[in-house]
Design a protein around this motif. Structure first.
Motif, short mmCIF file in Angstrom:
data_model
loop_
_atom_site.label_atom_id
_atom_site.label_comp_id
_atom_site.label_asym_id
_atom_site.label_seq_id
_atom_site.Cartn_x
_atom_site.Cartn_y
_atom_site.Cartn_z
N GLN A 12 27.05 38.66 51.19
CA GLN A 12 26.35 37.53 50.56
C GLN A 12 27.26 36.31 50.53
OE1 GLN A 12 24.63 38.36 46.74
NE2 GLN A 12 23.20 39.85 47.55
N ALA A 13 26.67 35.15 50.69
CA ALA A 13 27.42 33.90 50.67
C ALA A 13 28.04 33.66 49.29
CB ALA A 13 26.50 32.74 51.02
N TRP A 14 29.18 32.99 49.28
CA TRP A 14 29.85 32.65 48.03
C TRP A 14 29.17 31.44 47.40
CZ3 TRP A 14 34.61 34.54 45.94
CH2 TRP A 14 35.17 35.60 46.64
N THR A 15 28.96 31.49 46.09
CA THR A 15 28.41 30.33 45.38
C THR A 15 29.57 29.41 45.00
OG1 THR A 15 28.62 31.30 43.18
CG2 THR A 15 26.57 31.76 44.39
N THR A 16 29.25 28.17 44.68
CA THR A 16 30.27 27.21 44.26
C THR A 16 30.99 27.72 43.02
OG1 THR A 16 28.91 25.42 45.12
CG2 THR A 16 30.65 24.81 43.59
N ASP A 17 30.25 28.31 42.08
CA ASP A 17 30.85 28.85 40.85
C ASP A 17 31.82 29.98 41.15
OD1 ASP A 17 29.49 27.05 39.26
OD2 ASP A 17 27.94 28.47 38.67
N GLU A 18 31.46 30.85 42.09
CA GLU A 18 32.34 31.96 42.45
C GLU A 18 33.64 31.45 43.07
OE1 GLU A 18 29.53 35.72 43.56
OE2 GLU A 18 29.55 34.06 44.96
N VAL A 19 33.52 30.46 43.94
CA VAL A 19 34.70 29.90 44.59
C VAL A 19 35.62 29.27 43.54
CG1 VAL A 19 35.54 28.16 46.23
CG2 VAL A 19 33.54 29.54 46.79
N GLN A 20 35.04 28.53 42.60
CA GLN A 20 35.83 27.91 41.54
C GLN A 20 36.52 28.97 40.69
OE1 GLN A 20 32.93 25.41 39.60
NE2 GLN A 20 33.45 23.65 40.87
N LYS A 21 35.81 30.04 40.37
CA LYS A 21 36.38 31.13 39.57
C LYS A 21 37.52 31.80 40.32
CE LYS A 21 34.95 35.03 36.69
NZ LYS A 21 33.83 35.85 36.24
N LEU A 22 37.33 32.03 41.62
CA LEU A 22 38.38 32.63 42.44
C LEU A 22 39.63 31.75 42.41
CD1 LEU A 22 39.55 34.59 44.53
CD2 LEU A 22 38.40 33.27 46.30
N THR A 24 40.55 29.49 40.20
CA THR A 24 41.12 29.46 38.85
C THR A 24 41.91 30.73 38.56
OG1 THR A 24 39.31 28.08 38.05
CG2 THR A 24 40.56 29.28 36.39
N LEU A 25 41.30 31.89 38.82
CA LEU A 25 41.96 33.16 38.51
C LEU A 25 43.16 33.42 39.42
CD1 LEU A 25 38.81 35.39 37.87
CD2 LEU A 25 40.33 34.36 36.17
N ALA A 26 43.05 33.06 40.69
CA ALA A 26 44.16 33.26 41.62
C ALA A 26 45.35 32.40 41.22
CB ALA A 26 43.72 32.92 43.05
N LYS A 27 45.09 31.16 40.80
CA LYS A 27 46.17 30.26 40.38
C LYS A 27 46.84 30.74 39.10
CE LYS A 27 44.39 26.30 42.85
NZ LYS A 27 43.64 25.05 42.79
N LYS A 28 46.11 31.52 38.29
CA LYS A 28 46.68 32.09 37.07
C LYS A 28 47.50 33.35 37.37
CE LYS A 28 43.29 30.39 33.77
NZ LYS A 28 42.26 30.75 32.78
N GLY A 29 47.46 33.79 38.64
CA GLY A 29 48.26 34.94 39.04
C GLY A 29 47.56 36.28 38.96
N MET A 30 46.24 36.28 38.87
CA MET A 30 45.52 37.55 38.81
C MET A 30 45.66 38.29 40.14
SD MET A 30 41.52 38.34 37.86
CE MET A 30 41.68 38.14 36.10
N ALA A 31 45.87 39.60 40.07
CA ALA A 31 46.03 40.43 41.26
C ALA A 31 44.70 40.68 41.95
CB ALA A 31 46.69 41.75 40.88
N LEU A 32 44.77 41.13 43.18
CA LEU A 32 43.60 41.34 44.02
C LEU A 32 42.55 42.25 43.37
CD1 LEU A 32 42.30 40.76 46.76
CD2 LEU A 32 43.55 42.71 47.67
N LYS A 33 42.99 43.37 42.81
CA LYS A 33 42.03 44.30 42.19
C LYS A 33 41.30 43.64 41.03
CE LYS A 33 44.12 48.61 43.53
NZ LYS A 33 43.65 49.96 43.57
N GLY A 34 42.02 42.88 40.24
CA GLY A 34 41.40 42.17 39.11
C GLY A 34 40.41 41.12 39.58
N LEU A 35 40.77 40.42 40.63
CA LEU A 35 39.87 39.41 41.19
C LEU A 35 38.59 40.05 41.70
CD1 LEU A 35 42.45 37.26 43.16
CD2 LEU A 35 41.14 36.51 41.17
N ALA A 36 38.74 41.17 42.41
CA ALA A 36 37.58 41.87 42.95
C ALA A 36 36.64 42.31 41.83
CB ALA A 36 38.03 43.07 43.78
#
Length: 61
Positions: A12-22, A24-36
């Motif tokens: 499924q295509a990524w929504t704008t909100d999902e991209v923003q959340k990704l 934000t969380l990646a910049k905070k240092g969340m690991a891959l499993k947590g992001l998933a």
């Protein structure tokens, strides 16, 4: 955890909100499993999108 887990959102295509959340969380240092888990997407999907957007994902050790 089951290794054969099925992701309902596969391809499924990524929504704008999902991209923003990704971002934000990646910049905070969340690991891959947590992001998933937070985005209800596969680790592979997260990896692909992060690479496309030039994001660094924290590594699990």
């Amino acid at each position: 955890m089951a290794t054969g887990k099925v992701f309902e959102r596969h391809k499924q295509a990524w929504t704008t909100d999902e991209v923003q959340k990704l971002h934000t969380l990646a910049k905070k240092g969340m690991a891959l499993k947590g992001l998933a888990k937070a985005l209800t997407r596969s680790e592979e999907s997260i990896r692909i999108r992060a690479k496309a957007d030039g994001l660094e994902i924290a590594k699990l050790r």
